[in-house]
Design a protein around this motif. Structure first.
Motif, mmCIF file in Angstrom:
data_model
loop_
_atom_site.group_PDB
_atom_site.id
_atom_site.type_symbol
_atom_site.label_atom_id
_atom_site.label_comp_id
_atom_site.label_asym_id
_atom_site.label_seq_id
_atom_site.Cartn_x
_atom_site.Cartn_y
_atom_site.Cartn_z
ATOM 1 N N SER A 58 1.397 0.847 -10.479
ATOM 2 C CA SER A 58 0.625 0.891 -8.770
ATOM 3 C C SER A 58 -0.465 -0.072 -9.223
ATOM 4 O O SER A 58 -1.063 -0.922 -8.353
ATOM 5 N N MET A 91 3.352 1.338 -1.611
ATOM 6 C CA MET A 91 4.171 1.881 -2.368
ATOM 7 C C MET A 91 3.689 2.467 -3.557
ATOM 8 O O MET A 91 3.337 3.226 -4.437
ATOM 9 N N ILE A 92 1.794 1.750 -3.738
ATOM 10 C CA ILE A 92 1.290 2.018 -4.159
ATOM 11 C C ILE A 92 1.056 4.139 -4.088
ATOM 12 O O ILE A 92 0.870 3.996 -4.913
ATOM 13 N N VAL A 93 1.050 3.772 -2.509
ATOM 14 C CA VAL A 93 0.632 5.657 -2.451
ATOM 15 C C VAL A 93 1.774 6.413 -2.617
ATOM 16 O O VAL A 93 1.914 7.694 -3.797
ATOM 17 N N MET A 99 8.616 5.417 -1.914
ATOM 18 C CA MET A 99 8.644 3.859 -2.754
ATOM 19 C C MET A 99 9.879 2.553 -2.069
ATOM 20 O O MET A 99 9.278 1.668 -1.996
ATOM 21 N N PHE A 106 4.064 3.878 -14.179
ATOM 22 C CA PHE A 106 3.630 4.442 -12.318
ATOM 23 C C PHE A 106 1.610 4.021 -12.474
ATOM 24 O O PHE A 106 1.895 3.959 -10.942
ATOM 25 N N LEU A 107 1.213 4.489 -13.694
ATOM 26 C CA LEU A 107 -0.032 4.173 -13.037
ATOM 27 C C LEU A 107 -0.320 2.731 -13.481
ATOM 28 O O LEU A 107 -1.084 1.734 -12.604
ATOM 29 N N CYS A 109 0.954 -1.185 -0.021
ATOM 30 C CA CYS A 109 0.092 -0.187 -0.165
ATOM 31 C C CYS A 109 1.155 1.294 0.311
ATOM 32 O O CYS A 109 0.613 1.807 -0.293
ATOM 33 N N LEU A 122 0.395 -4.049 -8.265
ATOM 34 C CA LEU A 122 1.388 -3.466 -7.340
ATOM 35 C C LEU A 122 -0.301 -3.875 -6.440
ATOM 36 O O LEU A 122 -0.534 -4.312 -5.181
ATOM 37 N N ALA A 123 -1.352 -3.292 -6.813
ATOM 38 C CA ALA A 123 -2.791 -3.589 -6.114
ATOM 39 C C ALA A 123 -3.098 -4.995 -6.486
ATOM 40 O O ALA A 123 -4.173 -5.277 -5.319
ATOM 41 N N CYS A 155 3.562 5.687 -5.844
ATOM 42 C CA CYS A 155 2.896 5.594 -7.520
ATOM 43 C C CYS A 155 2.244 6.693 -7.427
ATOM 44 O O CYS A 155 2.667 7.729 -8.164
ATOM 45 N N LEU A 156 1.501 7.195 -6.711
ATOM 46 C CA LEU A 156 -0.111 8.298 -7.028
ATOM 47 C C LEU A 156 0.824 9.539 -6.508
ATOM 48 O O LEU A 156 1.367 10.908 -7.676
#
Length: 432
Positions: free
Chosen positions: A200, A92-94, A118, A196-197, A90, A203-204, A96-97
């Motif tokens: 993400s 790492m997803i943040v 990251m 990075f989209l 989670c 990763l999700a 990416c955003l």
């Protein structure tokens, strides 16, 4: 057949599935870590940066290891493996955003912030996943499982530069002293956004996959995770010469490896070397990491016959000679020599780790934590290489890893002459 006799056969498929789930994590962090290499080349053109400024990308990423290694171990000890892994993904997803947002508003500082977040997530992931890989199965096969998982980590580092070169380096090359047109620059920022989209979303999906496998993973995880705080760790290692030497060796190794990898595309793109397009050069970076992957398998076999310090002495000598070749010869042959260094990097991290654990008089937990903190070398040595590249060119920047490998050779020679003070068979609990 009794229920007790049937239980192991029922448990094995469950453990295998859990192990397969955890192994995907190794591939994921290997791929994302190696994306830093093409990203350095991309941001240099997009934001019109010097080599030193571009290397701040590596700095922002690897500084997180020094900051978060011990807190990550404490977090995993508290939350246990599955929750820690999901939290790391989670995070790492943040990240990416954050990087996507930075690309949208055209700010390099935002990209650096995202890379730091990251790497913080990856640090937690490493601390949680390595003991899991070792624990999910029969104890006598723990070394095989960890090595197998690390092979997938190495595969990720090969795939990462290929993906990064395709998504990040297309059409952004400009002659020295010039800048990208607004149209090309907007497209390049959009490419960072798109890359990075995708990451993400992947990763999700990985977080959902791990969460859906949580019962199998928890059932197989019989490891006990403990953690020391900063003060306790430093107090322990301060009293051990070999813990300090091992930390310095990890600092030098990771710093040298990253200093080469992050500038490889720019180095091969240079008119004095291969003079190819930046995107083509970015694809070739994968050969640097492919050599490390192949060398890891070859090194594992050689370590069955050759003492670890002896093999490390040979590997560091070869890496130093290749750096010297780049400095003295230059030109097209220097490009091949630089790529070949990856092969000799392959065994250094795990061998330094095991050599240090065998000789350190500090607690194993403190020694291991300090060695993980020392990965911070990947933040500082690339800055030195970037500064030299700005002043004297990419070829001269190889003096930084040359010095690093020479000092690592001295470390190996010292290990050859020293005695092992800890006879226990230590697992390597982290891998770069």
């Amino acid at each position: 057949m009794s229920d007790a006799e049937r239980a192991p056969s029922k448990q094995q498929p469950s453990l295998a599935a859990a192990f397969a789930s955890v192994t995907t994590l190794f591939f994921a962090w290997g791929l994302i870590t190696s994306l830093v290499d093409p990203l350095v080349a991309a941001v240099k053109s997009i934001f019109t940066l010097s080599n030193l400024e571009a290397q701040l990308s590596a700095f922002a990423f690897f500084i997180a290891y020094g900051v978060f290694s011990i807190p990550a171990a404490m977090l995993v000890a508290r939350l246990k493996s599955v929750w820690s892994v999901v939290l790391a993904i989670c995070l790492m997803i943040v990240a990416c955003l954050i990087i996507m947002g930075a690309a949208d508003i055209d700010t390099y500082e935002g990209v650096l912030c995202g890379l730091f977040v990251m790497a913080s997530g990856i640090t937690i992931l490493q601390v949680a996943a390595n003991p899991l890989a070792a624990a999910l199965g029969p104890p006598e096969k723990s070394h095989f499982r960890l090595t197998f998982s690390q092979a997938f980590n190495a595969l990720g580092t090969v795939v990462g530069p290929l993906v990064g070169a395709h998504l990040l380096l297309d059409g952004i090359e400009v002659p020295e002293g010039e800048v990208l047109t607004e149209t090309v620059r907007a497209g390049a920022l959009g490419s960072i956004d798109f890359a990075f989209l995708i990451i993400s979303f992947l990763l999700a999906a990985l977080a959902i996959f791990i969460w859906s496998s949580r019962k199998k993973i928890k059932a197989g995880d019989v490891s006990e995770t403990g953690a020391m705080g900063f003060a306790q760790t430093l107090k322990e290692v301060r009293s051990s010469k070999w813990a300090l030497l091992g930390g310095a060796a990890i600092f030098l190794y990771v710093g040298s490896e990253v200093a080469i990898g992050t500038q490889m595309a720019l180095f091969l793109n240079d008119d004095a070397i291969w003079s190819m397009s930046l995107q083509q050069a970015g694809y070739y970076v994968s050969f640097y990491w492919f050599g490390a992957m192949v060398g890891r398998f070859l090194g594992s076999a050689l370590l069955l016959r050759i003492r670890a310090p002896v093999l490390m002495a040979a590997a560091t000598a070869c890496a130093a000679l290749l750096c010297l070749f780049v400095l003295v010869v230059g030109g097209v042959p220097a490009g091949y020599a630089a790529l070949a260094i990856g092969l000799f990097n392959s065994i250094m991290f795990p061998v330094i780790f095991s050599i240090t654990l065998e000789r350190s008089s500090a607690a194993q937990e403190a020694t291991s934590g300090f060695l993980c903190m020392s990965i911070i070398g990947g933040a500082f040595l690339p800055l030195m290489a970037g500064s030299i590249a700005d002043a004297a060119g990419y070829v001269m920047a190889f003096i930084v890893p040359l010095a690093g490998y020479v000092l690592l050779h001295v470390f190996a020679q010292m290990a050859m002459r020293s005695t092992v003070v800890a006879a226990d068979d230590h697992d390597v609990s982290a891998i770069h």
